[in-house]
Design a protein around this motif. Structure first.
Motif, PDB file in Angstrom:
ATOM      1  N   ILE A 103      65.981   9.478  63.593  1.00 46.01           N
ATOM      2  CA  ILE A 103      65.798  10.780  63.311  1.00 46.01           C
ATOM      3  C   ILE A 103      66.043  10.659  61.760  1.00 46.01           C
ATOM      4  CG2 ILE A 103      66.492  13.207  63.164  1.00 46.01           C
ATOM      5  CD1 ILE A 103      67.505  12.579  66.245  1.00 46.01           C
ATOM      6  N   LEU A 104      65.121  10.802  60.983  1.00 49.41           N
ATOM      7  CA  LEU A 104      64.976  10.834  59.495  1.00 49.41           C
ATOM      8  C   LEU A 104      65.542  12.373  59.176  1.00 49.41           C
ATOM      9  CD1 LEU A 104      64.458   8.638  57.412  1.00 49.41           C
ATOM     10  CD2 LEU A 104      62.126   9.669  57.257  1.00 49.41           C
ATOM     11  N   MET A 105      66.443  12.403  58.125  1.00 48.01           N
ATOM     12  CA  MET A 105      66.697  13.543  57.812  1.00 48.01           C
ATOM     13  C   MET A 105      66.854  13.503  55.909  1.00 48.01           C
ATOM     14  SD  MET A 105      69.899  14.787  60.216  1.00 48.01           S
ATOM     15  CE  MET A 105      70.842  12.824  59.727  1.00 48.01           C
ATOM     16  N   GLY A 106      66.101  14.180  55.576  1.00 45.97           N
ATOM     17  CA  GLY A 106      65.849  14.326  54.174  1.00 45.97           C
ATOM     18  C   GLY A 106      65.059  15.377  53.253  1.00 45.97           C
ATOM     19  N   THR A 107      64.731  15.362  52.331  1.00 42.39           N
ATOM     20  CA  THR A 107      63.915  16.398  51.622  1.00 42.39           C
ATOM     21  C   THR A 107      62.314  15.788  51.346  1.00 42.39           C
ATOM     22  OG1 THR A 107      64.752  15.684  49.371  1.00 42.39           O
ATOM     23  CG2 THR A 107      65.804  17.401  50.586  1.00 42.39           C
ATOM     24  N   GLY A 108      61.559  16.816  50.853  1.00 37.65           N
ATOM     25  CA  GLY A 108      60.261  16.436  50.549  1.00 37.65           C
ATOM     26  C   GLY A 108      59.515  15.747  51.436  1.00 37.65           C
ATOM     27  N   GLU A 109      58.795  14.593  51.370  1.00 35.83           N
ATOM     28  CA  GLU A 109      58.036  13.778  52.234  1.00 35.83           C
ATOM     29  C   GLU A 109      58.703  13.312  53.468  1.00 35.83           C
ATOM     30  OE1 GLU A 109      54.614  13.123  51.933  1.00 35.83           O
ATOM     31  OE2 GLU A 109      54.412  13.997  50.008  1.00 35.83           O
ATOM     32  N   ASN A 110      60.032  13.070  53.207  1.00 35.20           N
ATOM     33  CA  ASN A 110      60.786  12.632  54.432  1.00 35.20           C
ATOM     34  C   ASN A 110      61.019  13.769  55.346  1.00 35.20           C
ATOM     35  OD1 ASN A 110      61.536   9.849  53.784  1.00 35.20           O
ATOM     36  ND2 ASN A 110      62.370  10.681  52.167  1.00 35.20           N
ATOM     37  N   LYS A 111      61.485  15.061  55.110  1.00 39.78           N
ATOM     38  CA  LYS A 111      61.372  16.205  55.905  1.00 39.78           C
ATOM     39  C   LYS A 111      60.049  16.681  56.438  1.00 39.78           C
ATOM     40  CE  LYS A 111      62.912  20.764  55.513  1.00 39.78           C
ATOM     41  NZ  LYS A 111      63.365  22.050  54.796  1.00 39.78           N
ATOM     42  N   GLN A 112      59.108  16.414  55.704  1.00 37.82           N
ATOM     43  CA  GLN A 112      57.697  16.604  56.078  1.00 37.82           C
ATOM     44  C   GLN A 112      57.185  15.744  57.253  1.00 37.82           C
ATOM     45  OE1 GLN A 112      54.560  16.498  53.216  1.00 37.82           O
ATOM     46  NE2 GLN A 112      52.987  17.489  54.775  1.00 37.82           N
ATOM     47  N   LEU A 113      57.624  14.576  57.198  1.00 36.85           N
ATOM     48  CA  LEU A 113      57.385  13.430  58.260  1.00 36.85           C
ATOM     49  C   LEU A 113      58.087  13.743  59.426  1.00 36.85           C
ATOM     50  CD1 LEU A 113      55.971  11.066  59.353  1.00 36.85           C
ATOM     51  CD2 LEU A 113      57.978   9.716  58.292  1.00 36.85           C
ATOM     52  N   THR A 114      59.197  14.057  59.411  1.00 35.55           N
ATOM     53  CA  THR A 114      60.259  14.492  60.599  1.00 35.55           C
ATOM     54  C   THR A 114      59.700  15.513  61.322  1.00 35.55           C
ATOM     55  OG1 THR A 114      62.190  13.534  59.511  1.00 35.55           O
ATOM     56  CG2 THR A 114      62.513  14.847  61.292  1.00 35.55           C
ATOM     57  N   GLN A 115      59.284  16.796  60.557  1.00 33.97           N
ATOM     58  CA  GLN A 115      58.626  17.908  61.033  1.00 33.97           C
ATOM     59  C   GLN A 115      57.540  17.493  61.776  1.00 33.97           C
ATOM     60  OE1 GLN A 115      58.649  20.320  57.489  1.00 33.97           O
ATOM     61  NE2 GLN A 115      60.691  21.443  58.053  1.00 33.97           N
ATOM     62  N   ILE A 116      56.516  16.830  61.144  1.00 28.27           N
ATOM     63  CA  ILE A 116      55.319  16.518  62.007  1.00 28.27           C
ATOM     64  C   ILE A 116      55.772  15.614  62.998  1.00 28.27           C
ATOM     65  CG2 ILE A 116      53.195  15.167  61.789  1.00 28.27           C
ATOM     66  CD1 ILE A 116      53.077  15.980  58.673  1.00 28.27           C
ATOM     67  N   LEU A 117      56.325  14.630  63.332  1.00 29.64           N
ATOM     68  CA  LEU A 117      56.755  13.773  64.055  1.00 29.64           C
ATOM     69  C   LEU A 117      57.458  14.684  65.316  1.00 29.64           C
ATOM     70  CD1 LEU A 117      57.807  10.408  62.735  1.00 29.64           C
ATOM     71  CD2 LEU A 117      55.349  11.187  63.533  1.00 29.64           C
ATOM     72  N   ASP A 118      58.246  15.520  65.056  1.00 30.84           N
ATOM     73  CA  ASP A 118      58.830  16.470  66.271  1.00 30.84           C
ATOM     74  C   ASP A 118      57.852  17.436  66.730  1.00 30.84           C
ATOM     75  OD1 ASP A 118      61.200  15.427  65.693  1.00 30.84           O
ATOM     76  OD2 ASP A 118      62.094  17.037  64.363  1.00 30.84           O
ATOM     77  N   LYS A 121      55.652  15.152  69.104  1.00 32.47           N
ATOM     78  CA  LYS A 121      56.332  14.967  70.294  1.00 32.47           C
ATOM     79  C   LYS A 121      56.155  15.900  71.475  1.00 32.47           C
ATOM     80  CE  LYS A 121      60.106  12.320  68.350  1.00 32.47           C
ATOM     81  NZ  LYS A 121      61.333  12.085  67.975  1.00 32.47           N
ATOM     82  N   GLU A 122      56.025  17.359  70.785  1.00 32.87           N
ATOM     83  CA  GLU A 122      55.862  18.507  72.021  1.00 32.87           C
ATOM     84  C   GLU A 122      54.438  18.531  72.451  1.00 32.87           C
ATOM     85  OE1 GLU A 122      58.908  20.013  72.885  1.00 32.87           O
ATOM     86  OE2 GLU A 122      59.748  18.413  71.626  1.00 32.87           O
ATOM     87  N   LEU A 123      53.576  18.053  71.859  1.00 36.39           N
ATOM     88  CA  LEU A 123      52.307  18.207  72.638  1.00 36.39           C
ATOM     89  C   LEU A 123      51.857  17.313  73.628  1.00 36.39           C
ATOM     90  CD1 LEU A 123      50.214  18.056  68.960  1.00 36.39           C
ATOM     91  CD2 LEU A 123      51.008  20.168  70.416  1.00 36.39           C
ATOM     92  N   PRO A 124      50.841  17.722  74.580  1.00 41.25           N
ATOM     93  CA  PRO A 124      50.407  16.937  75.356  1.00 41.25           C
ATOM     94  C   PRO A 124      49.521  15.722  74.742  1.00 41.25           C
ATOM     95  CG  PRO A 124      49.609  19.321  75.848  1.00 41.25           C
ATOM     96  CD  PRO A 124      50.142  19.144  74.540  1.00 41.25           C
ATOM     97  N   GLN A 125      49.642  14.566  75.246  1.00 36.47           N
ATOM     98  CA  GLN A 125      49.474  13.383  74.779  1.00 36.47           C
ATOM     99  C   GLN A 125      47.758  13.418  74.502  1.00 36.47           C
ATOM    100  OE1 GLN A 125      51.423  10.889  73.830  1.00 36.47           O
ATOM    101  NE2 GLN A 125      49.929   9.759  72.891  1.00 36.47           N
ATOM    102  N   HIS A 126      46.933  13.996  75.179  1.00 33.33           N
ATOM    103  CA  HIS A 126      45.623  14.100  74.907  1.00 33.33           C
ATOM    104  C   HIS A 126      45.084  14.887  73.672  1.00 33.33           C
ATOM    105  CE1 HIS A 126      46.076  17.788  77.309  1.00 33.33           C
ATOM    106  NE2 HIS A 126      44.786  18.129  76.551  1.00 33.33           N
ATOM    107  N   VAL A 127      46.094  15.864  73.144  1.00 37.67           N
ATOM    108  CA  VAL A 127      45.587  16.524  72.039  1.00 37.67           C
ATOM    109  C   VAL A 127      46.245  16.006  70.781  1.00 37.67           C
ATOM    110  CG1 VAL A 127      44.974  18.367  73.308  1.00 37.67           C
ATOM    111  CG2 VAL A 127      47.418  18.303  72.275  1.00 37.67           C
ATOM    112  N   VAL A 128      47.242  14.851  70.821  1.00 34.98           N
ATOM    113  CA  VAL A 128      47.889  14.419  69.764  1.00 34.98           C
ATOM    114  C   VAL A 128      46.890  13.967  68.551  1.00 34.98           C
ATOM    115  CG1 VAL A 128      49.490  12.692  68.739  1.00 34.98           C
ATOM    116  CG2 VAL A 128      49.833  13.964  70.795  1.00 34.98           C
ATOM    117  N   LYS A 129      45.941  13.142  68.870  1.00 38.86           N
ATOM    118  CA  LYS A 129      45.026  12.423  67.699  1.00 38.86           C
ATOM    119  C   LYS A 129      44.462  13.701  66.938  1.00 38.86           C
ATOM    120  CE  LYS A 129      42.891   8.842  67.924  1.00 38.86           C
ATOM    121  NZ  LYS A 129      42.199   7.507  68.210  1.00 38.86           N
ATOM    122  N   GLN A 130      43.866  14.543  67.645  1.00 44.97           N
ATOM    123  CA  GLN A 130      42.967  15.738  67.112  1.00 44.97           C
ATOM    124  C   GLN A 130      44.103  16.517  66.171  1.00 44.97           C
ATOM    125  OE1 GLN A 130      41.640  18.355  70.207  1.00 44.97           O
ATOM    126  NE2 GLN A 130      40.966  19.889  68.871  1.00 44.97           N
TER     127      GLN A 130
END
Length: 191
Positions: A103-118, A121-130
């Motif tokens: 789990i990466l905790m930070g500001t700017g790009e690091n925060k954005q990456l963490t939010q996107i990856l989180d 993780k909640e999405l069904p696998q078949h829609v992740v790439k879309q």
């Protein structure tokens, strides 16, 4: 009397300057459970290519350097896991969790990456790439996209090269001018 006062003022000024935190340094610190080594490899992709090592003691580490400019490096962890880190002057980033799920905790790009990856993780696998495709195209001024393109498209043998080329071309100029993009394009040629 004046010399005494000046001496006290000088003493406290030196003490204050010596104790002040360096606003030019970047610090990465954390504790990752499951490290199989006392060494973490840091591979710098921007501004220059280089390797460095981070020493961990009892799964804890602290890594500090003074970046000349915005810097991207990837931590290579156990079992082929990779974690990109975006470093800039004065920032502190913390990593916790396990080697398999850091789990990466930070500001700017690091925060954005963490939010996107989180979010992903909640999405069904078949829609992740879309969803990743949509995120990359609508947020085309983010260095986070470099990692997303690599992880979800370049490393997926089922993705056609034209889709990846289109994603790269959708990025803003300063993103396309990075060495990281050059690497992605070289990977495409080897596919």
């Amino acid at each position: 009397m004046n010399k005494y006062i000046y001496s006290i003022i000088t003493f406290f000024a030196i003490l204050f300057c010596g104790c002040a935190e360096n606003k030019q340094e970047f610090t990465l610190k954390g504790k990752l459970q499951g490290l199989n080594s006392d060494t973490i490899i840091a591979f710098y992709q921007m501004p220059d290519y280089k390797l460095d090592t981070i020493v961990a003691i009892d799964e804890e580490f602290k890594y500090t350097f003074t970046p000349d400019t915005f810097t991207i490096f990837t931590l290579f962890l156990k079992n082929g896991n990779e974690l990109p880190v975006f470093a800039d002057k004065g920032q502190t980033v913390e990593i916790k969790g396990t080697v398999n799920e850091p789990i990466l905790m930070g500001t700017g790009e690091n925060k954005q990456l963490t939010q996107i990856l989180d979010y992903l993780k909640e999405l069904p696998q078949h829609v992740v790439k879309q969803k990743v495709d949509s995120i990359i195209r609508t947020n085309n001024q983010s260095y986070t996209n470099l990692y997303l393109i690599d992880r979800y498209f370049v490393k997926d043998s089922l993705t056609d090269n034209q889709t990846i080329t289109d994603l790269i071309n959708s990025q803003f100029g300063f993103i396309k001018d990075t060495p990281y993009i050059n690497d992605l394009q070289k990977k495409l040629k080897r596919r």
